[in-house]
Design a protein around this motif. Structure first.
Motif, PDB file in Angstrom:
ATOM      1  N   TYR A  76       0.958  -1.238   0.071  1.00 24.97           N
ATOM      2  CA  TYR A  76      -0.210  -0.045  -0.201  1.00 24.97           C
ATOM      3  C   TYR A  76       0.929   1.303  -0.242  1.00 24.97           C
ATOM      4  O   TYR A  76       0.964   1.864   1.012  1.00 24.97           O
ATOM      5  CB  TYR A  76      -0.944  -0.115   1.112  1.00 24.97           C
ATOM      6  CG  TYR A  76      -1.898  -1.103   1.294  1.00 24.97           C
ATOM      7  CD1 TYR A  76      -3.109  -1.073   0.052  1.00 24.97           C
ATOM      8  CD2 TYR A  76      -1.632  -2.399   1.774  1.00 24.97           C
ATOM      9  CE1 TYR A  76      -4.007  -2.161   0.109  1.00 24.97           C
ATOM     10  CE2 TYR A  76      -2.448  -3.657   1.749  1.00 24.97           C
ATOM     11  CZ  TYR A  76      -3.704  -3.237   1.043  1.00 24.97           C
ATOM     12  OH  TYR A  76      -4.452  -4.442   0.820  1.00 24.97           O
ATOM     13  N   VAL A  79      -0.759   4.693   0.789  1.00 20.65           N
ATOM     14  CA  VAL A  79      -1.182   4.765   2.227  1.00 20.65           C
ATOM     15  C   VAL A  79      -0.043   5.244   2.843  1.00 20.65           C
ATOM     16  O   VAL A  79       0.093   6.180   3.710  1.00 20.65           O
ATOM     17  CB  VAL A  79      -1.792   3.472   2.694  1.00 20.65           C
ATOM     18  CG1 VAL A  79      -2.180   3.666   4.236  1.00 20.65           C
ATOM     19  CG2 VAL A  79      -3.292   3.147   1.881  1.00 20.65           C
ATOM     20  N   LEU A  98      -7.966   0.499   7.971  1.00 17.67           N
ATOM     21  CA  LEU A  98      -7.851   1.010   6.737  1.00 17.67           C
ATOM     22  C   LEU A  98      -9.013   0.606   5.715  1.00 17.67           C
ATOM     23  O   LEU A  98      -9.257  -0.687   5.811  1.00 17.67           O
ATOM     24  CB  LEU A  98      -6.625   0.303   5.997  1.00 17.67           C
ATOM     25  CG  LEU A  98      -6.149   0.737   4.693  1.00 17.67           C
ATOM     26  CD1 LEU A  98      -5.883   2.484   4.524  1.00 17.67           C
ATOM     27  CD2 LEU A  98      -4.877  -0.013   4.209  1.00 17.67           C
ATOM     28  N   GLY A 100     -11.283   0.740   2.114  1.00 22.15           N
ATOM     29  CA  GLY A 100     -10.991   0.976   0.663  1.00 22.15           C
ATOM     30  C   GLY A 100     -12.382   1.431   0.194  1.00 22.15           C
ATOM     31  O   GLY A 100     -13.435   0.968   0.500  1.00 22.15           O
ATOM     32  N   LEU A 113     -10.022  -4.941  -0.342  1.00 21.49           N
ATOM     33  CA  LEU A 113      -9.051  -3.860  -0.258  1.00 21.49           C
ATOM     34  C   LEU A 113      -8.121  -3.490  -0.980  1.00 21.49           C
ATOM     35  O   LEU A 113      -7.821  -2.187  -1.346  1.00 21.49           O
ATOM     36  CB  LEU A 113      -8.487  -4.001   1.441  1.00 21.49           C
ATOM     37  CG  LEU A 113      -7.648  -2.675   1.872  1.00 21.49           C
ATOM     38  CD1 LEU A 113      -9.014  -1.697   2.239  1.00 21.49           C
ATOM     39  CD2 LEU A 113      -6.970  -2.996   3.034  1.00 21.49           C
ATOM     40  N   TYR A 119      -8.344   5.360  -0.420  1.00 23.47           N
ATOM     41  CA  TYR A 119      -8.085   4.622   0.948  1.00 23.47           C
ATOM     42  C   TYR A 119      -8.473   5.748   1.914  1.00 23.47           C
ATOM     43  O   TYR A 119      -8.103   6.962   1.716  1.00 23.47           O
ATOM     44  CB  TYR A 119      -6.752   4.134   1.335  1.00 23.47           C
ATOM     45  CG  TYR A 119      -6.530   2.921   0.417  1.00 23.47           C
ATOM     46  CD1 TYR A 119      -7.106   1.457   0.759  1.00 23.47           C
ATOM     47  CD2 TYR A 119      -5.714   3.066  -0.711  1.00 23.47           C
ATOM     48  CE1 TYR A 119      -6.792   0.551  -0.095  1.00 23.47           C
ATOM     49  CE2 TYR A 119      -5.505   1.917  -1.695  1.00 23.47           C
ATOM     50  CZ  TYR A 119      -6.069   0.705  -1.351  1.00 23.47           C
ATOM     51  OH  TYR A 119      -5.839  -0.351  -2.181  1.00 23.47           O
ATOM     52  N   CYS A 121      -7.864   6.025   6.435  1.00 27.48           N
ATOM     53  CA  CYS A 121      -7.297   5.512   7.579  1.00 27.48           C
ATOM     54  C   CYS A 121      -8.239   6.031   8.707  1.00 27.48           C
ATOM     55  O   CYS A 121      -8.026   7.584   8.941  1.00 27.48           O
ATOM     56  CB  CYS A 121      -5.763   5.979   7.752  1.00 27.48           C
ATOM     57  SG  CYS A 121      -4.782   4.485   7.101  1.00 27.48           S
ATOM     58  N   SER A 157      -8.146  11.667   4.306  1.00 22.82           N
ATOM     59  CA  SER A 157      -7.712  10.061   4.217  1.00 22.82           C
ATOM     60  C   SER A 157      -7.363   9.878   5.515  1.00 22.82           C
ATOM     61  O   SER A 157      -6.873   8.412   5.608  1.00 22.82           O
ATOM     62  CB  SER A 157      -6.565  10.083   3.137  1.00 22.82           C
ATOM     63  OG  SER A 157      -7.013  10.459   1.645  1.00 22.82           O
TER      64      SER A 157
END
Length: 346
Positions: A76, A79, A98, A100, A113, A119, A121, A157
């Motif tokens: 990722y 991320v 996390l 998606g 995911l 994404y 968090c 995000s």
């Protein structure tokens, strides 16, 4: 890269086994009242439906660990880069979820995911910040710490889980109803934590629709030698065994993904420590692959000690290890609360 596991002290770069969550089912208001009697005043939030990711920051280095300690940093990169940019502290360990979404902004199930277009968090907890191990502080202090020192990191995000203080049953009922309304937007039940809970104290996970995380231990073939059912089991931490809980049928891309994940673990004989199986599968599978499965209810039985009735919609959970599946003891307590038969000794 080697992954080291902390024995209880939160040190950046060393994976810390995350706190767990004890499963509770609340299909009606009476069941929710029982949960209130158990916990009383508490913090709660809507649980995002994704992967639990432990974020470690050391200088410019960011590492992402799943629940089992497996590292996902390379998988990722977007991320990882976002977290490197948003978290300004030199060292930190942060618990996140996390989640998606596709190009239309629709939530993707956890097994999809890796296919996400973008994404998000959710910040759930903090273990280490400002050169301090925070795991022995109560959750009320850790939340204040996050708000004070991580608020500048918040972004579309990277957002703070919406913790709410619950001081009455009415408050718990309101939060729970709110969480259920969020189900279509990527949330899966309610997480509850007592105000004095340290990090390693299990939270409660309350869900209206009964689901369990189980481990694949066998497969059944149809007349064309195609896998059409899987045998699922859950770990008993008291009995030190794997306890069969259901057979589940399936087909399609998600089903094929699960069976592909199982194939490296096919074995010639019954897995070690697996208890008596009602129907012997055609293929045995070592207890390594975790799946999430929906059911009508958990009930006590004779062929199965606990049976996941009408098991369906099986999804691969790459982010979880076998010992992180729903325990037999949790499943038993939920089944017993359904009032099927009198309680037995383990």
């Amino acid at each position: 890269m080697d992954v080291y596991v902390s024995s209880g002290i939160a040190t950046p770069g060393i994976f810390v086994q995350p706190a767990g969550a004890d499963l509770r089912s609340a299909s009606n208001e009476e069941a929710l009242k029982n949960i209130w009697e158990e916990v009383r005043a508490c913090f709660g939030y809507a649980k995002p439906d994704g992967w639990r990711i432990q974020v470690h920051k050391q200088g410019e280095e960011i590492r992402l660990f799943g629940r089992s300690g497996k590292e996902w940093t390379a998988a990722y990169p977007s991320v990882t880069e976002m977290l490197r940019t948003r978290i300004k502290h030199e060292q930190a360990i942060i618990d996140t979820e996390l989640v998606g979404f596709d190009q239309e902004g629709r939530h993707l199930s956890p097994d999809q995911l890796s296919n996400a277009f973008r994404y998000r968090c959710y910040l759930l907890d903090v273990l280490h910040l400002k050169q301090e191990d925070l795991t022995q502080r109560p959750i009320r202090e850790r939340l204040s710490f996050m708000e004070k020192y991580l608020s500048s990191a918040y972004h579309d995000s990277l957002i703070f889980a919406n913790y709410q203080w619950i001081g009455s049953f009415k408050g718990l009922l309101h939060l729970y109803q709110e969480c259920r309304q969020k189900a279509s937007r990527g949330f899966d039940g309610t997480i509850i934590k007592r105000p004095e809970a340290r990090y390693f104290t299990n939270a409660l996970k309350v869900k209206p629709e009964e689901t369990v995380d189980a481990v694949v231990v066998g497969a059944y073939l149809d007349d064309e030698e195609t896998v059409n059912k899987l045998l699922l089991a859950v770990p008993s931490h008291v009995r030190k065994t794997w306890v069969p809980i259901a057979q589940v049928a399936g087909k399609g891309a998600s089903w094929n993904t699960i069976w592909s994940a199982c194939q490296p673990y096919v074995v010639s004989q019954q897995p070690e420590y697996l208890e008596k199986v009602p129907h012997t599968p055609h293929v045995w599978v070592e207890a390594k692959v975790v799946v999430s499965v929906k059911m009508t209810r958990l009930k006590l039985g004779t062929r199965y000690l606990v049976h996941a009735d009408a098991a369906r919609e099986c999804l691969l959970r790459e982010d979880k290890g076998p010992r992180e599946a729903t325990s037999f003891e949790e499943a038993y307590q939920i089944a017993f609360s359904n009032g099927e038969v009198k309680e037995r000794e383990f």
